[in-house]
Design an enzyme around this catalytic site. Sequence first.
Site, mmCIF file in Angstrom:
data_model
loop_
_atom_site.group_PDB
_atom_site.id
_atom_site.type_symbol
_atom_site.label_atom_id
_atom_site.label_comp_id
_atom_site.label_asym_id
_atom_site.label_seq_id
_atom_site.Cartn_x
_atom_site.Cartn_y
_atom_site.Cartn_z
ATOM 1 N N ARG A 164 43.646 48.251 51.282
ATOM 2 C CA ARG A 164 43.247 48.266 49.863
ATOM 3 C C ARG A 164 42.238 49.388 49.575
ATOM 4 O O ARG A 164 42.294 50.035 48.536
ATOM 5 C CB ARG A 164 42.644 46.910 49.472
ATOM 6 C CG ARG A 164 43.705 45.814 49.377
ATOM 7 C CD ARG A 164 43.101 44.472 49.020
ATOM 8 N NE ARG A 164 42.497 44.451 47.701
ATOM 9 C CZ ARG A 164 41.498 43.642 47.342
ATOM 10 N NH1 ARG A 164 40.974 42.796 48.207
ATOM 11 N NH2 ARG A 164 41.023 43.675 46.123
ATOM 12 N N ASP A 220 36.664 47.224 43.000
ATOM 13 C CA ASP A 220 37.247 48.545 43.264
ATOM 14 C C ASP A 220 36.322 49.728 42.980
ATOM 15 O O ASP A 220 36.653 50.873 43.290
ATOM 16 C CB ASP A 220 38.567 48.709 42.495
ATOM 17 C CG ASP A 220 38.427 48.523 40.979
ATOM 18 O OD1 ASP A 220 37.341 48.790 40.435
ATOM 19 O OD2 ASP A 220 39.425 48.124 40.343
ATOM 20 N N HIS A 247 31.573 40.143 41.994
ATOM 21 C CA HIS A 247 32.312 39.792 43.208
ATOM 22 C C HIS A 247 32.139 40.829 44.324
ATOM 23 O O HIS A 247 32.886 40.832 45.287
ATOM 24 C CB HIS A 247 33.809 39.594 42.906
ATOM 25 C CG HIS A 247 34.087 38.365 42.086
ATOM 26 N ND1 HIS A 247 35.305 38.118 41.488
ATOM 27 C CD2 HIS A 247 33.305 37.308 41.754
ATOM 28 C CE1 HIS A 247 35.247 36.969 40.835
ATOM 29 N NE2 HIS A 247 34.041 36.457 40.970
ATOM 30 N N CYS A 297 23.204 39.892 61.120
ATOM 31 C CA CYS A 297 21.875 40.307 60.648
ATOM 32 C C CYS A 297 21.849 40.588 59.145
ATOM 33 O O CYS A 297 20.791 40.794 58.560
ATOM 34 C CB CYS A 297 21.377 41.520 61.432
ATOM 35 S SG CYS A 297 22.174 43.075 60.992
HETATM 36 P P1 NAD Z 1 44.093 38.425 38.108
HETATM 37 O O1 NAD Z 1 44.887 39.272 39.036
HETATM 38 O O2 NAD Z 1 44.029 36.984 38.331
HETATM 39 O O3 NAD Z 1 44.632 38.639 36.615
HETATM 40 C C1 NAD Z 1 44.860 39.879 36.031
HETATM 41 C C2 NAD Z 1 44.894 39.700 34.525
HETATM 42 O O4 NAD Z 1 45.048 40.976 33.935
HETATM 43 C C3 NAD Z 1 46.064 38.848 34.021
HETATM 44 O O5 NAD Z 1 45.593 37.950 33.045
HETATM 45 C C4 NAD Z 1 47.030 39.869 33.403
HETATM 46 O O6 NAD Z 1 47.750 39.338 32.310
HETATM 47 C C5 NAD Z 1 46.051 40.941 32.942
HETATM 48 N N1 NAD Z 1 46.583 42.296 32.866
HETATM 49 C C6 NAD Z 1 47.442 42.926 33.712
HETATM 50 N N2 NAD Z 1 47.642 44.199 33.336
HETATM 51 C C7 NAD Z 1 46.871 44.401 32.234
HETATM 52 C C8 NAD Z 1 46.638 45.528 31.400
HETATM 53 N N3 NAD Z 1 47.227 46.712 31.615
HETATM 54 N N4 NAD Z 1 45.775 45.387 30.357
HETATM 55 C C9 NAD Z 1 45.168 44.190 30.111
HETATM 56 N N5 NAD Z 1 45.365 43.099 30.871
HETATM 57 C C10 NAD Z 1 46.199 43.204 31.922
HETATM 58 O O7 NAD Z 1 42.650 39.075 38.060
HETATM 59 P P2 NAD Z 1 41.200 38.453 37.850
HETATM 60 O O8 NAD Z 1 41.190 37.544 36.671
HETATM 61 O O9 NAD Z 1 40.304 39.588 37.877
HETATM 62 O O10 NAD Z 1 40.936 37.525 39.123
HETATM 63 C C11 NAD Z 1 41.293 37.877 40.415
HETATM 64 C C12 NAD Z 1 40.167 38.038 41.409
HETATM 65 O O11 NAD Z 1 40.581 39.010 42.366
HETATM 66 C C13 NAD Z 1 38.885 38.603 40.855
HETATM 67 O O12 NAD Z 1 37.837 38.168 41.627
HETATM 68 C C14 NAD Z 1 39.065 40.097 41.051
HETATM 69 O O13 NAD Z 1 37.865 40.766 41.280
HETATM 70 C C15 NAD Z 1 39.835 40.186 42.333
HETATM 71 N N6 NAD Z 1 40.704 41.384 42.298
HETATM 72 C C16 NAD Z 1 40.113 42.599 42.079
HETATM 73 C C17 NAD Z 1 40.897 43.732 41.989
HETATM 74 C C18 NAD Z 1 40.195 45.038 41.712
HETATM 75 O O14 NAD Z 1 39.024 45.195 42.068
HETATM 76 N N7 NAD Z 1 40.856 45.971 41.046
HETATM 77 C C19 NAD Z 1 42.265 43.671 42.135
HETATM 78 C C20 NAD Z 1 42.839 42.406 42.381
HETATM 79 C C21 NAD Z 1 42.041 41.273 42.439
HETATM 80 ZN ZN ZN Z 2 24.015 43.297 62.337
#
Ligand code: NAD
Ligand code: ZN
Length: 242
Positions: A69, A103, A118, A129
């Site tokens: 990732r 990210d 997060h 540590c």
């Molecule tokens: P999720 O994957 O559960 O949901 C993504 C949401 O984004 C959905 O509701 C979807 O409909 C919407 N979506 C998709 N494409 C879109 C667009 N172009 N414009 C607007 N909306 C759009 O994500 P979450 O709610 O963030 O929860 C998942 C957990 O996993 C969180 O803790 C998150 O930080 C982590 N995560 C992070 C990343 C990252 O850092 N990029 C990627 C995947 C998961």
């Molecule tokens: Zn250490």
Amino acid sequence: MEFPSELKTKLKFSNKVLALTGAGISAESGVPTFRGKEGLWKQYRAEELATPQAFSKDPKLVWEWYLWRMELISEKSPNPAHFALAELEKIKSDFFLITQNVDGLHKRSGSEKLIEIHGNIFRNRCTKCGRSSASDLTKLKQSTECGSCSSLVRPDVLWFGESYDTNLLQRAIELAADSEIVLVIGSSGAVGIPVELARIAKENGAFVIEINIDPSGYSRYADLFLQGKAGEILPNILPYFK
Ligand code: NAD
Ligand code: ZN
């Protein structure tokens, strides 16, 4: 996009604006969401790997997934939605951004008033540590040992089932309770605490605007639901905040 005049006034004159973002805001940058069809790695779902149990059982496998990732994300760039929020920070004196994303794309687009609730995938911390360091992909591929005590390091992110840092959480709750406008962008609402923030904001009188391609767990608190891609909608509505 055309808004009623009362809403235009609100967007223009409210300074306490809070944005809550989730994986959806980075989807247009090419970073897969967890719940989308690209959320799988090998045969694993994120919920099977992003847990303390998975890491104790097979740290090598979990690290392999994170390194994959990290590599993927480092090749991607912030998109117009990230840049619109970085600009909003300059427009509104009391703007704040709370992201669930790990990210680092908000930082890379210039956002500074930012809580990464997060964590960040480009940091690691020692399981013994607690020393926290910036992650170097090349070094981590060779060794996941702590530079101080040689114990195993882990990604500095919040895994499913882990508790939030209390100070960060307290700050997030205060921001939510104090905000006039909340933008909820690209989050499914499957994770409890972020939805709580939207509920707290709403109960304290905030106007909640949701931007998502589909309704979500936040939609019940939304005063306005803007259906579509964050990278298209956010730059479009930005002028109303000026
Ligand atoms: P999720 O994957 O559960 O949901 C993504 C949401 O984004 C959905 O509701 C979807 O409909 C919407 N979506 C998709 N494409 C879109 C667009 N172009 N414009 C607007 N909306 C759009 O994500 P979450 O709610 O963030 O929860 C998942 C957990 O996993 C969180 O803790 C998150 O930080 C982590 N995560 C992070 C990343 C990252 O850092 N990029 C990627 C995947 C998961
Ligand atoms: Zn250490």
